[in-house]
Design a protein around this motif. Structure first.
Motif, PDB file in Angstrom:
ATOM      1  N   CYS A   1       0.755  -1.119  -0.135  1.00  0.00           N
ATOM      2  CA  CYS A   1      -0.024  -0.202   0.098  1.00  0.00           C
ATOM      3  C   CYS A   1       1.029   1.291  -0.253  1.00  0.00           C
ATOM      4  CB  CYS A   1      -0.856  -0.104   1.173  1.00  0.00           C
ATOM      5  SG  CYS A   1      -2.133  -1.507   1.200  1.00  0.00           S
TER       6      CYS A   1
ATOM      7  N   TRP B   1       3.096   1.426  -3.430  1.00  0.00           N
ATOM      8  CA  TRP B   1       2.184   1.746  -4.676  1.00  0.00           C
ATOM      9  C   TRP B   1       1.840   3.218  -4.902  1.00  0.00           C
ATOM     10  CZ3 TRP B   1       2.101  -0.266  -9.160  1.00  0.00           C
ATOM     11  CH2 TRP B   1       1.178  -0.101 -10.024  1.00  0.00           C
TER      12      TRP B   1
ATOM     13  N   ASN C   1       2.989   5.601  -7.764  1.00  0.00           N
ATOM     14  CA  ASN C   1       2.084   6.243  -8.698  1.00  0.00           C
ATOM     15  C   ASN C   1       2.203   7.746  -8.800  1.00  0.00           C
ATOM     16  OD1 ASN C   1      -0.865   4.590  -9.437  1.00  0.00           O
ATOM     17  ND2 ASN C   1       1.170   3.582  -9.192  1.00  0.00           N
TER      18      ASN C   1
ATOM     19  N   ARG D   1      -5.343   7.738  -3.082  1.00  0.00           N
ATOM     20  CA  ARG D   1      -5.431   7.304  -4.390  1.00  0.00           C
ATOM     21  C   ARG D   1      -6.632   8.282  -5.086  1.00  0.00           C
ATOM     22  NH1 ARG D   1      -2.538   5.482  -7.134  1.00  0.00           N
ATOM     23  NH2 ARG D   1      -3.276   3.540  -8.111  1.00  0.00           N
TER      24      ARG D   1
ATOM     25  N   ILE E   1      -7.893   3.567 -11.578  1.00  0.00           N
ATOM     26  CA  ILE E   1      -7.841   4.082 -10.067  1.00  0.00           C
ATOM     27  C   ILE E   1      -9.059   4.221  -9.180  1.00  0.00           C
ATOM     28  CG2 ILE E   1      -6.688   5.507  -8.354  1.00  0.00           C
ATOM     29  CD1 ILE E   1      -4.736   6.170 -10.363  1.00  0.00           C
TER      30      ILE E   1
ATOM     31  N   VAL F   1     -11.066   0.873  -8.768  1.00  0.00           N
ATOM     32  CA  VAL F   1     -10.188  -0.182  -7.706  1.00  0.00           C
ATOM     33  C   VAL F   1     -10.602   0.297  -6.314  1.00  0.00           C
ATOM     34  CG1 VAL F   1      -8.016  -1.225  -7.175  1.00  0.00           C
ATOM     35  CG2 VAL F   1      -8.367  -0.883  -9.573  1.00  0.00           C
ATOM     36  N   GLN F   2     -10.648   1.840  -6.022  1.00  0.00           N
ATOM     37  CA  GLN F   2     -10.916   2.208  -4.718  1.00  0.00           C
ATOM     38  C   GLN F   2     -12.487   1.613  -4.314  1.00  0.00           C
ATOM     39  OE1 GLN F   2      -7.993   3.104  -3.522  1.00  0.00           O
ATOM     40  NE2 GLN F   2      -7.630   2.745  -5.945  1.00  0.00           N
TER      41      GLN F   2
ATOM     42  N   TRP G   1     -11.762  -1.414  -2.797  1.00  0.00           N
ATOM     43  CA  TRP G   1     -11.079  -1.381  -1.736  1.00  0.00           C
ATOM     44  C   TRP G   1     -12.018  -1.152  -0.535  1.00  0.00           C
ATOM     45  CZ3 TRP G   1      -7.122  -4.474  -1.343  1.00  0.00           C
ATOM     46  CH2 TRP G   1      -6.147  -4.361  -2.359  1.00  0.00           C
TER      47      TRP G   1
ATOM     48  N   GLU H   1      -4.842  -3.001  -9.092  1.00  0.00           N
ATOM     49  CA  GLU H   1      -3.902  -1.767  -8.973  1.00  0.00           C
ATOM     50  C   GLU H   1      -2.781  -2.101 -10.008  1.00  0.00           C
ATOM     51  OE1 GLU H   1      -4.532   0.678  -7.646  1.00  0.00           O
ATOM     52  OE2 GLU H   1      -5.542   0.644  -5.543  1.00  0.00           O
TER      53      GLU H   1
END
Length: 397
Positions: free
Chosen positions: A71, A74, A78, A132, A160, A163-164, A167, A192
């Motif tokens: 975490c 990454w 980015n 993110r 992005i 994908v959040q 999560w 990700e």
């Protein structure tokens, strides 16, 4: 009127692509501050790993460490590649970057809870999602001001964002302590990792600056290796008025190993020789193992100090391997991202060989001193062979 325009330009100026061949491009003070904040989270993860191993919960501790480190890394990675391509240093850009830092600090605060007997993902995931989502806004700004790469930048933002959502759903389940939960987390990590690989080929690559990227990665590596120096200084502070030769050996070995890791990384051969996407992804993604293992070396030395000072009941060989394994991973990772491309002949495999010798050292009775000796000798032999095989390119400053 000119003053008013100047003020507006300072607050909100077009987020135009940077020149990937810009001369004398260097890390900015804002990027360095971002690194410092990220390292606070890295230090928290390394401390959690240290205590998990010292308390004989190594398997769970290693898994949680990898999750936490992914975490942190990454989100750092980015932003680093984005800033290399689009940093315009206006007020909005600075404020969004500071939101990223706030998310990183939130992650750091939650990492200790993540290492508890009942891992709670809340603060780590929320801090990560904040970082993110700030990146989503940055990518949308870049998409607006860079029509030539709009499809790529929008793909980054949409990917992005989606994908959040994943999560946040994952957070609602709180399944991390189950095997199914770990599988779901791996799936999220793969999603990700897929975003850049999908977004970049849509148009021409984002205009990241090759030497700037190499400098940014090198700077973070230096800071990460500071974890090992810190562990060495802790060893010297444990004397409490009583001389302990084993602590002296530990501190000296920490110094030798961190110098060897630094020297291995900052060899004369260039890390990233082209802008080719596949090469950039291998190099960028492969650094996860370099940074992760570099910080884990410091955690290993902290475990050794606990064993020597009787704060842990583990045998000494466990502490030795807590150092030897991450050193071997660090060397193997350097081979993967650089030496297999930049070196020829036997020099290409020197770090792999000496990493394995370091793993064997505790088993044959050489202990920590053997690990330090093989690390130092590995760098010497690798650099000598690499210099003999091919002429060393000039080092860019």
């Amino acid at each position: 009127m000119s003053n008013a325009y100047s003020l507006k330009d300072t607050i909100l100026r077009p987020l135009l692509p940077r020149d990937p061949d810009e001369h004398h491009r260097a890390a900015t003070p804002l990027e360095l501050l971002f690194d410092l904040v990220s390292v606070i989270a890295i230090a928290s993860a390394a401390a959690g790993l240290h205590h998990a191993i010292a308390e004989n919960h190594a398997s769970q501790g290693i898994v949680i460490y990898l999750i936490a480190f992914f975490c942190i890394w990454w989100a750092w990675m980015n932003f680093t590649w984005f800033s290399s391509a689009y940093d315009n240093d206006d007020v909005v850009y600075r404020l969004l970057t500071m939101i990223l830092m706030g998310g990183s600090l939130t992650m750091a605060a939650g990492i200790q809870i993540l290492f508890s007997a009942s891992p709670d993902l809340t603060m780590v995931v929320l801090g990560y999602v904040v970082m993110r989502l700030a990146m989503v806004l940055l990518w949308l700004r870049a998409a607006y001001h860079d029509p030539a790469r709009r499809r790529t930048n929008v793909a980054y933002a949409v990917g992005i964002f989606l994908v959040q959502i994943y999560w946040l759903i994952f957070l609602a389940t709180q399944l991390l302590s189950t095997g199914f939960g770990y599988a779901l987390w791996v799936l999220g990590a793969l999603l990700e990792l897929a975003v850049p690989a999908i977004a970049e080929p849509l148009t021409k690559n984002t205009p990241w600056h090759r030497h700037h990227i190499m400098e940014r990665y090198g700077l973070l590596n230096i800071i990460v290796l500071g974890e090992t120096l810190l562990a060495g200084s802790i060893a010297l502070r444990q004397f409490a008025g009583e001389f302990n030769l084993m602590l002296v050996h530990t501190a000296l070995s920490a110094l030798v190993i961190v110098f060897a890791l630094w020297w291995a990384y900052f060899a004369r051969q260039e890390h990233l020789g082209s802008h080719k996407l596949t090469r950039a992804l291998q190099w960028g993604y492969g650094h996860f193992f370099i940074f992760m293992s570099g910080a884990a070396v410091g955690a290993g030395f902290a475990v050794l100090v606990d064993i020597i000072t009787h704060h842990s009941e583990l045998p000494l060989i466990v502490g030795d391997y807590a150092v030897a394994i991450p050193v071997a991973i660090y060397f193997a990772s350097l081979w993967f991202v650089r030496d297999r491309f930049a070196c020829a002949g036997a020099g290409r495999y020197a770090l792999l060989v000496f990493g394995l010798l370091g793993l064997a050292a505790p088993a044959v009775g050489f202990g920590l001193e053997g690990i330090a000796a093989t690390a130092a000798l590995g760098v010497i032999v690798r650099n000598w062979l690499a210099t003999r095989s091919v002429p060393a390119p000039s080092v860019a400053h």
